[in-house]
Design a protein around this motif. Structure first.
Motif, PDB file in Angstrom:
ATOM      1  N   ALA A 163       0.831  -1.206   0.000  1.00  0.00           N
ATOM      2  CA  ALA A 163       0.000   0.000   0.000  1.00  0.00           C
ATOM      3  C   ALA A 163       0.867   1.257   0.000  1.00  0.00           C
ATOM      4  O   ALA A 163       0.514   2.271  -0.614  1.00  0.00           O
ATOM      5  CB  ALA A 163      -0.933  -0.010   1.211  1.00  0.00           C
ATOM      6  N   LEU A 164       2.015   1.191   0.674  1.00  0.00           N
ATOM      7  CA  LEU A 164       2.910   2.347   0.736  1.00  0.00           C
ATOM      8  C   LEU A 164       3.521   2.649  -0.629  1.00  0.00           C
ATOM      9  O   LEU A 164       3.656   3.805  -1.019  1.00  0.00           O
ATOM     10  CB  LEU A 164       4.027   2.090   1.754  1.00  0.00           C
ATOM     11  CG  LEU A 164       3.627   2.079   3.234  1.00  0.00           C
ATOM     12  CD1 LEU A 164       4.795   1.602   4.092  1.00  0.00           C
ATOM     13  CD2 LEU A 164       3.169   3.461   3.680  1.00  0.00           C
ATOM     14  N   LEU A 165       3.906   1.603  -1.353  1.00  0.00           N
ATOM     15  CA  LEU A 165       4.578   1.797  -2.638  1.00  0.00           C
ATOM     16  C   LEU A 165       3.617   1.920  -3.809  1.00  0.00           C
ATOM     17  O   LEU A 165       3.967   2.479  -4.834  1.00  0.00           O
ATOM     18  CB  LEU A 165       5.538   0.630  -2.905  1.00  0.00           C
ATOM     19  CG  LEU A 165       7.006   0.815  -2.524  1.00  0.00           C
ATOM     20  CD1 LEU A 165       7.818  -0.397  -2.938  1.00  0.00           C
ATOM     21  CD2 LEU A 165       7.583   2.076  -3.135  1.00  0.00           C
ATOM     22  N   GLY A 166       2.413   1.380  -3.646  1.00  0.00           N
ATOM     23  CA  GLY A 166       1.470   1.342  -4.758  1.00  0.00           C
ATOM     24  C   GLY A 166       1.166   2.686  -5.358  1.00  0.00           C
ATOM     25  O   GLY A 166       1.041   2.832  -6.581  1.00  0.00           O
ATOM     26  N   ASN A 167       1.073   3.718  -4.508  1.00  0.00           N
ATOM     27  CA  ASN A 167       0.699   5.036  -5.036  1.00  0.00           C
ATOM     28  C   ASN A 167       1.873   5.757  -5.686  1.00  0.00           C
ATOM     29  O   ASN A 167       1.693   6.790  -6.321  1.00  0.00           O
ATOM     30  CB  ASN A 167       0.095   5.909  -3.925  1.00  0.00           C
ATOM     31  CG  ASN A 167       1.123   6.318  -2.885  1.00  0.00           C
ATOM     32  OD1 ASN A 167       2.098   5.614  -2.677  1.00  0.00           O
ATOM     33  ND2 ASN A 167       0.888   7.441  -2.224  1.00  0.00           N
ATOM     34  N   LEU A 168       3.084   5.215  -5.550  1.00  0.00           N
ATOM     35  CA  LEU A 168       4.239   5.813  -6.209  1.00  0.00           C
ATOM     36  C   LEU A 168       4.410   5.292  -7.634  1.00  0.00           C
ATOM     37  O   LEU A 168       5.170   5.859  -8.416  1.00  0.00           O
ATOM     38  CB  LEU A 168       5.520   5.516  -5.413  1.00  0.00           C
ATOM     39  CG  LEU A 168       5.594   6.084  -3.989  1.00  0.00           C
ATOM     40  CD1 LEU A 168       6.915   5.688  -3.340  1.00  0.00           C
ATOM     41  CD2 LEU A 168       5.426   7.598  -3.990  1.00  0.00           C
ATOM     42  N   ALA A 169       3.703   4.208  -7.944  1.00  0.00           N
ATOM     43  CA  ALA A 169       3.817   3.596  -9.270  1.00  0.00           C
ATOM     44  C   ALA A 169       2.701   4.090 -10.187  1.00  0.00           C
ATOM     45  O   ALA A 169       1.720   4.679  -9.738  1.00  0.00           O
ATOM     46  CB  ALA A 169       3.758   2.079  -9.150  1.00  0.00           C
ATOM     47  N   ASP A 170       2.864   3.803 -11.476  1.00  0.00           N
ATOM     48  CA  ASP A 170       1.823   4.159 -12.445  1.00  0.00           C
ATOM     49  C   ASP A 170       0.659   3.176 -12.409  1.00  0.00           C
ATOM     50  O   ASP A 170      -0.432   3.497 -12.876  1.00  0.00           O
ATOM     51  CB  ASP A 170       2.417   4.195 -13.856  1.00  0.00           C
ATOM     52  CG  ASP A 170       3.526   5.235 -13.986  1.00  0.00           C
ATOM     53  OD1 ASP A 170       3.311   6.370 -13.528  1.00  0.00           O
ATOM     54  OD2 ASP A 170       4.594   4.900 -14.520  1.00  0.00           O
ATOM     55  N   GLY A 171       0.905   1.991 -11.860  1.00  0.00           N
ATOM     56  CA  GLY A 171      -0.169   1.008 -11.786  1.00  0.00           C
ATOM     57  C   GLY A 171       0.244  -0.194 -10.962  1.00  0.00           C
ATOM     58  O   GLY A 171       1.436  -0.447 -10.754  1.00  0.00           O
TER      59      GLY A 171
ATOM     60  N   LYS B  36      -9.262  -3.106  -1.446  1.00  0.00           N
ATOM     61  CA  LYS B  36      -9.596  -1.931  -0.636  1.00  0.00           C
ATOM     62  C   LYS B  36      -8.342  -1.276  -0.070  1.00  0.00           C
ATOM     63  O   LYS B  36      -8.219  -0.056  -0.032  1.00  0.00           O
ATOM     64  CB  LYS B  36     -10.535  -2.336   0.497  1.00  0.00           C
ATOM     65  CG  LYS B  36     -11.955  -2.639   0.060  1.00  0.00           C
ATOM     66  CD  LYS B  36     -12.816  -3.048   1.248  1.00  0.00           C
ATOM     67  CE  LYS B  36     -14.229  -3.406   0.812  1.00  0.00           C
ATOM     68  NZ  LYS B  36     -15.062  -3.857   1.963  1.00  0.00           N
ATOM     69  N   ARG B  37      -7.408  -2.101   0.388  1.00  0.00           N
ATOM     70  CA  ARG B  37      -6.188  -1.541   0.969  1.00  0.00           C
ATOM     71  C   ARG B  37      -5.337  -0.839  -0.074  1.00  0.00           C
ATOM     72  O   ARG B  37      -4.731   0.199   0.197  1.00  0.00           O
ATOM     73  CB  ARG B  37      -5.377  -2.650   1.646  1.00  0.00           C
ATOM     74  CG  ARG B  37      -6.074  -3.239   2.869  1.00  0.00           C
ATOM     75  CD  ARG B  37      -5.157  -4.155   3.658  1.00  0.00           C
ATOM     76  NE  ARG B  37      -5.895  -4.852   4.708  1.00  0.00           N
ATOM     77  CZ  ARG B  37      -5.338  -5.644   5.616  1.00  0.00           C
ATOM     78  NH1 ARG B  37      -4.023  -5.837   5.585  1.00  0.00           N
ATOM     79  NH2 ARG B  37      -6.063  -6.252   6.534  1.00  0.00           N
ATOM     80  N   LEU B  38      -5.288  -1.398  -1.271  1.00  0.00           N
ATOM     81  CA  LEU B  38      -4.556  -0.735  -2.344  1.00  0.00           C
ATOM     82  C   LEU B  38      -5.223   0.587  -2.725  1.00  0.00           C
ATOM     83  O   LEU B  38      -4.550   1.601  -2.925  1.00  0.00           O
ATOM     84  CB  LEU B  38      -4.461  -1.655  -3.565  1.00  0.00           C
ATOM     85  CG  LEU B  38      -3.539  -2.862  -3.428  1.00  0.00           C
ATOM     86  CD1 LEU B  38      -3.713  -3.800  -4.622  1.00  0.00           C
ATOM     87  CD2 LEU B  38      -2.083  -2.434  -3.303  1.00  0.00           C
ATOM     88  N   GLN B  39      -6.545   0.562  -2.813  1.00  0.00           N
ATOM     89  CA  GLN B  39      -7.269   1.784  -3.152  1.00  0.00           C
ATOM     90  C   GLN B  39      -7.144   2.830  -2.056  1.00  0.00           C
ATOM     91  O   GLN B  39      -7.070   4.030  -2.332  1.00  0.00           O
ATOM     92  CB  GLN B  39      -8.738   1.459  -3.415  1.00  0.00           C
ATOM     93  CG  GLN B  39      -8.963   0.691  -4.709  1.00  0.00           C
ATOM     94  CD  GLN B  39     -10.406   0.302  -4.924  1.00  0.00           C
ATOM     95  OE1 GLN B  39     -11.147   0.040  -3.964  1.00  0.00           O
ATOM     96  NE2 GLN B  39     -10.838   0.245  -6.176  1.00  0.00           N
ATOM     97  N   ALA B  40      -7.109   2.384  -0.795  1.00  0.00           N
ATOM     98  CA  ALA B  40      -6.935   3.310   0.317  1.00  0.00           C
ATOM     99  C   ALA B  40      -5.578   3.999   0.242  1.00  0.00           C
ATOM    100  O   ALA B  40      -5.423   5.146   0.678  1.00  0.00           O
ATOM    101  CB  ALA B  40      -7.079   2.580   1.649  1.00  0.00           C
ATOM    102  N   GLY B  41      -4.601   3.294  -0.320  1.00  0.00           N
ATOM    103  CA  GLY B  41      -3.279   3.878  -0.525  1.00  0.00           C
ATOM    104  C   GLY B  41      -3.170   4.640  -1.829  1.00  0.00           C
ATOM    105  O   GLY B  41      -2.065   5.025  -2.226  1.00  0.00           O
ATOM    106  N   LYS B  42      -4.318   4.830  -2.502  1.00  0.00           N
ATOM    107  CA  LYS B  42      -4.398   5.586  -3.758  1.00  0.00           C
ATOM    108  C   LYS B  42      -3.617   4.924  -4.898  1.00  0.00           C
ATOM    109  O   LYS B  42      -3.035   5.594  -5.763  1.00  0.00           O
ATOM    110  CB  LYS B  42      -3.947   7.036  -3.559  1.00  0.00           C
ATOM    111  CG  LYS B  42      -4.756   7.785  -2.512  1.00  0.00           C
ATOM    112  CD  LYS B  42      -4.411   9.247  -2.486  1.00  0.00           C
ATOM    113  CE  LYS B  42      -5.159   9.960  -1.370  1.00  0.00           C
ATOM    114  NZ  LYS B  42      -6.623   9.811  -1.458  1.00  0.00           N
ATOM    115  N   ALA B  43      -3.589   3.599  -4.889  1.00  0.00           N
ATOM    116  CA  ALA B  43      -2.939   2.871  -5.978  1.00  0.00           C
ATOM    117  C   ALA B  43      -3.870   2.770  -7.178  1.00  0.00           C
ATOM    118  O   ALA B  43      -5.095   2.660  -7.029  1.00  0.00           O
ATOM    119  CB  ALA B  43      -2.546   1.473  -5.506  1.00  0.00           C
ATOM    120  N   ASN B  44      -3.301   2.795  -8.350  1.00  0.00           N
ATOM    121  CA  ASN B  44      -4.053   2.632  -9.596  1.00  0.00           C
ATOM    122  C   ASN B  44      -4.030   1.152  -9.971  1.00  0.00           C
ATOM    123  O   ASN B  44      -3.043   0.647 -10.497  1.00  0.00           O
ATOM    124  CB  ASN B  44      -3.424   3.476 -10.703  1.00  0.00           C
ATOM    125  CG  ASN B  44      -4.069   3.230 -12.052  1.00  0.00           C
ATOM    126  OD1 ASN B  44      -5.262   2.915 -12.143  1.00  0.00           O
ATOM    127  ND2 ASN B  44      -3.286   3.354 -13.120  1.00  0.00           N
TER     128      ASN B  44
END
Length: 242
Positions: A162-170, A190-198
């Motif tokens: 979750a921490l790294l997911g939002n730093l990537a493009d997807g 949900k956890r990925l989306q909460a971390g603003k991951a695409n």
């Protein structure tokens, strides 16, 4: 074991190798009209095949003429150094010891494919993953590559994905058929989306195949395969078989 994991190289005409090439095509379509360079792969729980999936996909992209960097960001149970048979020095050496990226990079493990392994397992992986140094490292290592693929820990086990997911493009979620419940996959989502991951989609791994000469299953790629409607439909089908 490593020969099986790198099936794209060791058995390129197999149905499973062809499936990895299909995943490559789908990812390239997913990036149409926007930059899709940094791509994370994770799973809900350990053992779903994310590391095998990302290593084979990295090879297929490299075989397609793309310059690829594979980074093992699973700082707790890294395996990419075992798959490719190299010494485990990499991410943690850069973050904790300020070792230059070029000094620990494994160049050309295959043509067009470079590898940055995790490095020694640290006592504080979450802190390192979520640090500003990690953000700076990702920006630095991206130069000169068409794709940077990041192998992340399972979502439900630790917070790193979750921490790294939002730093990537997807982010691509790998799901092993029959190993996890729809509820666990939904929670991972949900956890990925909460971390603003695409979330780009899901690789469904280990699907049983009839008359197969291999001891493991076929993999498929779906976009948003595990949406709420699909989970409800799956539950209804499961009940009807009881």
């Amino acid at each position: 074991m490593e020969e099986i994991k790198l099936i794209v190289e060791n058995d390129p005409k197999s149905p499973i190798a062809e499936t990895y090439r299909s995943i490559r095509t789908n990812l390239q379509f997913a990036g149409a009209g926007r930059e899709l360079k940094y791509i994370c792969f994770t799973s809900s729980v350990p053992g779903e095949g994310k590391s095998t999936t990302i290593s084979n996909l990295a090879l297929t992209l490299a075989q397609d003429g793309k310059k690829v960097l594979l980074v093992d960001c699973d700082l707790r149970k890294p395996v990419q150094h075992k798959i490719f048979g190299v010494i485990n020095q990499g991410v943690t050496n850069c973050l904790a010891q300020d070792v230059p990226f070029a000094q620990v990079l494994h160049p050309e493990v295959f043509h067009n494919l470079d590898l940055l392994t995790s490095g020694p397992v640290p006592p504080n992986p979450s802190e390192l993953i979520g640090s500003e140094k990690m953000d700076q490292l990702l920006q630095q290592i991206g130069e000169g590559y068409d794709y940077v693929l990041l192998d992340l820990p399972p979502v439900l086990a630790v917070t790193d994905a979750a921490l790294l997911g939002n730093l990537a493009d997807g982010v691509v979620l790998v799901v092993y058929s029959g190993m996890v419940t729809p509820e666990e996959v939904q929670e991972a989502k949900k956890r990925l989306q909460a971390g603003k991951a695409n979330i780009l989609g899901v690789v469904l791994n280990g699907v049983p195949r009839k008359h197969s000469g291999y001891g493991y299953g076929y993999g498929y790629y779906y976009y948003d395969y595990y949406d709420e409607n699909h989970v409800k439909h799956t539950k209804k089908k499961a009940k009807s078989k009881e």
